[in-house]
Design an enzyme around this catalytic site. Structure first.
Site, PDB file in Angstrom:
ATOM      1  CE  LYS A  83      -4.179  -1.876   0.204  1.00 46.24           C
ATOM      2  NZ  LYS A  83      -5.095  -1.772  -0.951  1.00 46.24           N
ATOM      3  CD  GLU A 105     -10.269   3.308   0.337  1.00 48.06           C
ATOM      4  OE1 GLU A 105     -10.241   4.542   0.227  1.00 48.06           O
ATOM      5  OE2 GLU A 105      -9.487   2.538  -0.272  1.00 48.06           O
ATOM      6  CB  SER A 372      -0.015  -7.934  -1.120  1.00 44.71           C
ATOM      7  OG  SER A 372      -0.891  -8.744  -0.367  1.00 44.71           O
TER       8      SER A 372
END
Lengths: 392, 307
Positions: A83, A105, A372
Site C-alpha cells: 500500500k 478508506e 502483498s
C-alpha cells in the site's frame, strides 16, 4: 482514456466532477515531471525500502515439485504492505496540488496505516474511514493509525465493512474537496484513480521482471496475486500484460465457499454494474442492490473489483479463481512453516492458489507470488478461526 | 396540437399516439392509398411531458414549482401512494420518488436511513412501478425517479425506460451519471418521453454552460457542495450561481439540497423557478412512519404559501 474496454468511467455526482478533473490535470502534469519522479524515487528507496526483495522459496519449490517459486516481498516494505507505493505517490501529488488534508478508506487497515504514515511524514491532516466491524477485526492497525496522528472514524452504515468505508470517504470528499485529497487505496473508483493507483503500483511488476531476469534470465511462467479491489495484483500484472506467455493469476476471496452467500468472489459470481464511480463487476441482486459480502480477510472483503481487472477478465488475459477462508488459512500456516514467513491473510489467498497450480507447472519454469503484506495483524483472528474449525 | 392527440396507453405497448390523417394532407400524395380504406398512420408521437406542462402552467400563474422528494417504500409502498396524493393536495407540484439503493453515495444520513428502511420493507423496482401506476390512476402530477445508475443498468436500461413510459414516469434524476456518462441513458430516455434531469453545482464553474445548455425538463441546481441533508445556512452566492445558469439554460431551473424551511424556500425561490425539498420530508416520515400524512400536509402547506 477514461476506460479499459467497457469498464471504468466516471460515475460520480456532479459535485465531484471538478475534483476528479483537477486531479487528472495534476497527475498529467506531474507524472512525467523529472522533479516529481526524482522525489518519489527517493521516497521509495530511502523511506519505503524499495526495491523489495525477490526471494527464491527453495523449501516450497522442493515441496511442491513443480515450477520454481519466487516470492515478491512487498511485506518487507515500510508499513508492512504494498500500500505504501500508492500512498507515497498520491500523497506527494496531493501536496503538489496544495491539499492540506488526506482522507482514505481502509479494510484491513494496511492502507489506513500507510496513509496515516504519509500524512505524518508530509505534515498533513488525516482522517481514515473504517467499517466498525473491521475496526474490531483489526484493532492493532486502528491503534497504529491513531499513534501516527490520524483520526479514525468508524463507519456504521450498511455492512460496516470496506464498501461502506469507501462510500463514506466519497461523501466526505464531496463535502471537502477543495482542501482534501481522497487517497483511494486500490485500483478502483472513478477515473483517473484506477490509472493513478496502477501507475504507482506497477513498480512491483517492473522490479519483478528485472529481478527474475537476473536470477533466471527469463520471464515468469506465471504470477500470482490476491484480488480485492486489486491494487497489488494490478501492480504485479501490468508490466507483464504485453508478455502474453506470462499467465496472470488473481485469487479472489471465496469466504465460506462460492456456493454459499458468504463470499467476495466478484469475478466468479458477480455481474456487470456501476458502483463507486466505475463500471465493473459487482456482487449484486437483480435490482442492482449491492450484496453484503464476506471474507476472513478484511482487505478482500469488497463486492467489486477494479475496472482494469474486469477488462483482463472479460478479455481472458487474466485468470481469476476463488480461494476459500479455509484454503487461505492453510496457506498462511504452510508458508510460516515452510519458509518462516508470516504473510497477510490477503496474500495467503495468492499463496493458496499457487499451491494448487504450481505442482502442475513445468519444473524448468519459475513463478512469482506477490506477498502483498505481512501477517502480524492476522495472527489473533486466525487463532480464533482455528479454534472454531476445531483443533489444528 | 398536443391536446388533439389521442393517447392510447396500454399495458404492454409503448406510448403511442393515433393520429387521424385527413384526406387533404400532403402526406396522402406520397402514399399509395386504396379506395375504401381509412387512411391511418400510426406513428409514435410524444405527448408533452407532464413536467414541461407543469412548469408552463406555473409560469402563467406566476408561481414557483414546489418539488417534494420522498423515498419509495418508506415505510411501505402503500404509504408512498397515500403520501404522494396527500402531497399533491397540499400544493406540491412535482413528486420526486427515490428508488432505494443499498449504497447511496450522494445522500446524507437522513435519506440513507430512508433507503435502508425501504429496502428492509422489501421494495423492488417493479413494485415501485406498480405504485406509480396506482398513483397515475388518480393523479396527473409529474413524477420523477431519483435513483442510482446501477439500478437502471442491472434492471435493464431498455426495460426500465419502457416501464417508465408505460406507467407514467416523466423524468429520472441519476446523481451518479454526470454529463460525461449521460450517454448511458440519454437516447433511451428521450425515445420513451422521459426527461433525464441534469444536475449543476456551484462547484461546476465552467461546466455550468455545458450542462445547462443540454438540460431538459428542468435543471437541478445543487445548493452547495456536499451530500443531501438539511442545512442551517448556505455559503453559495445564489445571485451569481443562478444568473450563470440562466445565461445558458433554456429550461426552468430548480434548486435543491438542504432546503428545509419556508424561510429558506422563500429566499432560494427568488433566484430559481422551483425549489426541491427532500430530507425535511423524509425526516417527518422517519419520525411518524405510517402516521406521517397529516404532518407532511402541514409542512407542505407551509412551503406552498411562500412559493
Amino acid at each position: 482514456m477514461t476506460r479499459f474496454g467497457d469498464f471504468g468511467g466516471q460515475y460520480i455526482p456532479e459535485t465531484l466532477m471538478n475534483a476528479v478533473i483537477e486531479l487528472e490535470n495534476a497527475y498529467e502534469k506531474y507524472k512525467n515531471d523529472p522533479e516529481f519522479i526524482r522525489e518519489l524515487t527517493d521516497l521509495y528507496r530511502n523511506y519505503a525500502g524499495r526495491p523489495s526483495r525477490l526471494y527464491y522459496a527453495e523449501n516450497m519449490t522442493k515441496n511442491l515439485n513443480g515450477a520454481k517459486v519466487y516470492l515478491k516481498r512487498e511485506d518487507l516494505n515500510h508499513t508492512g504492505s504494498h500500500k505504501i507505493n500508492n500512498v507515497l505517490g498520491q500523497a506527494l501529488l496531493a501536496k503538489k496540488m496544495g491539499k492540506t488534508r488526506l482522507i482514505a478508506e481502509t479494510g484491513a487497515g494496511q492502507h489506513g496505516v500507510a496513509t496515516a504514515t504519509a500524512a505524518a511524514f508530509f505534515k498533513m491532516d488525516c482522517e481514515i474511514f473504517m467499517g466498525e466491524e473491521d475496526m474490531r477485526r483489526q484493532a492493532l492497525n486502528v491503534y497504529r493509525m491513531r499513534l501516527l496522528g490520524s483520526k479514525v472514524t468508524p463507519v456504521t452504515t450498511g455492512t460496516a465493512t470496506l464498501k461502506d468505508a469507501v462510500s463514506q470517504a466519497l461523501r466526505e470528499w464531496t463535502n471537502e474537496c477543495a482542501t482534501t485529497h481522497y487517497l483511494i487505496g486500490s485500483v478502483m473508483g472513478p477515473h483517473p484513480f484506477p490509472t493513478i493507483v496502477r501507475d504507482f503500483q506497477k513498480i512491483i511488476g517492473e522490479e519483478t521482471k528485472r529481478q527474475l531476469k537476473e536470477a533466471e534470465n527469463k520471464l515468469p511462467y506465471a504470477v500470482f496475486a490476491c484480488v480485492g479491489g486489486g491494487s497489488n495484483a494490478m501492480g504485479m500484472f501490468y508490466d507483464f500484460i504485453g508478455n502474453e506467455s506470462v499467465k496472470l493469476y488473481g485469487a479472489e476471496a471465496a469466504g465460506r465457499g462460492v456456493n454459499t452467500a458468504e463470499h467476495a468472489a466478484t469475478l466468479t459470481k458477480g455481474s456487470e454494474g456501476i458502483f463507486h464511480g466505475m463500471k465493473s463487476y459487482f456482487l449484486q441482486d437483480e435490482d442492482g442492490q449491492i450484496a453484503p459480502v464476506y471474507s476472513i480477510s478484511a482487505g478482500l472483503d469488497y463486492p467489486g473489483i477494479g475496472p482494469e481487472h474486469a477488462y483482463l477478465h472479460k478479455t481472458k488475459r487474466g485468470i481469476y479463481l476463488p480461494v476459500t477462508d479455509g484454503e487461505a488459512v492453510d496457506a498462511f500456516e504452510y508458508l510460516a512453516k515452510q519458509e518462516g514467513i508470516i504473510c497477510a491473510i490477503e496474500s495467503a489467498h495468492a499463496v493458496a492458489l499457487a499451491l494448487k497450480e504450481v505442482p502442475k507447472m513445468p519444473k524448468d519454469e519459475a513463478v512469482v507470488i506477490c506477498l502483498s503484506g505481512r501477517g502480524d495483524k492476522d495472527v489473533a483472528e486466525i487463532e480464533i478461526y482455528n479454534e472454531k474449525r476445531g483443533g489444528k | 396540437m398536443a391536446d388533439q392527440v389521442k393517447i392510447a396507453v396500454q399495458a404492454g405497448t409503448a406510448l403511442q399516439a393515433e393520429m387521424p390523417v385527413q384526406a387533404e394532407t400532403a402526406l396522402q400524395a406520397e402514399m399509395p392509398v386504396q379506395a375504401g380504406t381509412a387512411l391511418q398512420v400510426e406513428m409514435p408521437v410524444q405527448a408533452e411531458n407532464r413536467i414541461d406542462l407543469k412548469f408552463k402552467n406555473l409560469k402563467e400563474l406566476g408561481k414557483k414549482a414546489f418539488i417534494a422528494f420522498i423515498t419509495a417504500g418508506d415505510p411501505s409502498l402503500a404509504k408512498t401512494e397515500e403520501f404522494a396524493l396527500v402531497l399533491e393536495e397540499s400544493g406540491v407540484d412535482i413528486l420526486e420518488l427515490g428508488i432505494p439503493f443499498s449504497d447511496p453515495v450522494a445522500e446524507g444520513p437522513v435519506i440513507q436511513a430512508a433507503s435502508e428502511r425501504a429496502l428492509n420493507a422489501g421494495t423492488k423496482i417493479d413494485s415501485v412501478f406498480e405504485t406509480v401506476k396506482k398513483i397515475r390512476a388518480k393523479s396527473e402530477m409529474p413524477i420523477l425517479f431519483m435513483m442510482y445508475a446501477n439500478c437502471i443498468y442491472v434492471y435493464g436500461k431498455e426495460r426500465f425506460f419502457a416501464n417508465c413510459a408505460k406507467t407514467g414516469v416523466d423524468g429520472v434524476i441519476v446523481p451518479d451519471l454526470p454529463l460525461e456518462e449521460q450517454w448511458e441513458i440519454k437516447d433511451l430516455a428521450q425515445s420513451n418521453g422521459v426527461h433525464n434531469i441534469l444536475l449543476a453545482a456551484p462547484t461546476s464553474d465552467e461546466r455550468i454552460e455545458k450542462i445547462a445548455s443540454q438540460a431538459n425538463g428542468f435543471l437541478y441546481c445543487v445548493s452547495s457542495s456536499g451530500v443531501t441533508g438539511t442545512r442551517s445556512s448556505f455559503s453559495t452566492d445564489f445571485e451569481k450561481f443562478s444568473s450563470e445558469i440562466k445565461k445558458h439554460c433554456a429550461v426552468p431551473a430548480a434548486v435543491g439540497f438542504g432546503v428545509s424551511s419556508p424561510e429558506q424556500a422563500r429566499e432560494l425561490g427568488k433566484y430559481f423557478d422551483g425549489v426541491i425539498i427532500g430530507s425535511a420530508f423524509v425526516k417527518i416520515i422517519e419520525k411518524y412512519a405510517d402516521n406521517s400524512a397529516r404532518y407532511l400536509k402541514e409542512f407542505a402547506e407551509g412551503i406552498r404559501k411562500v412559493l
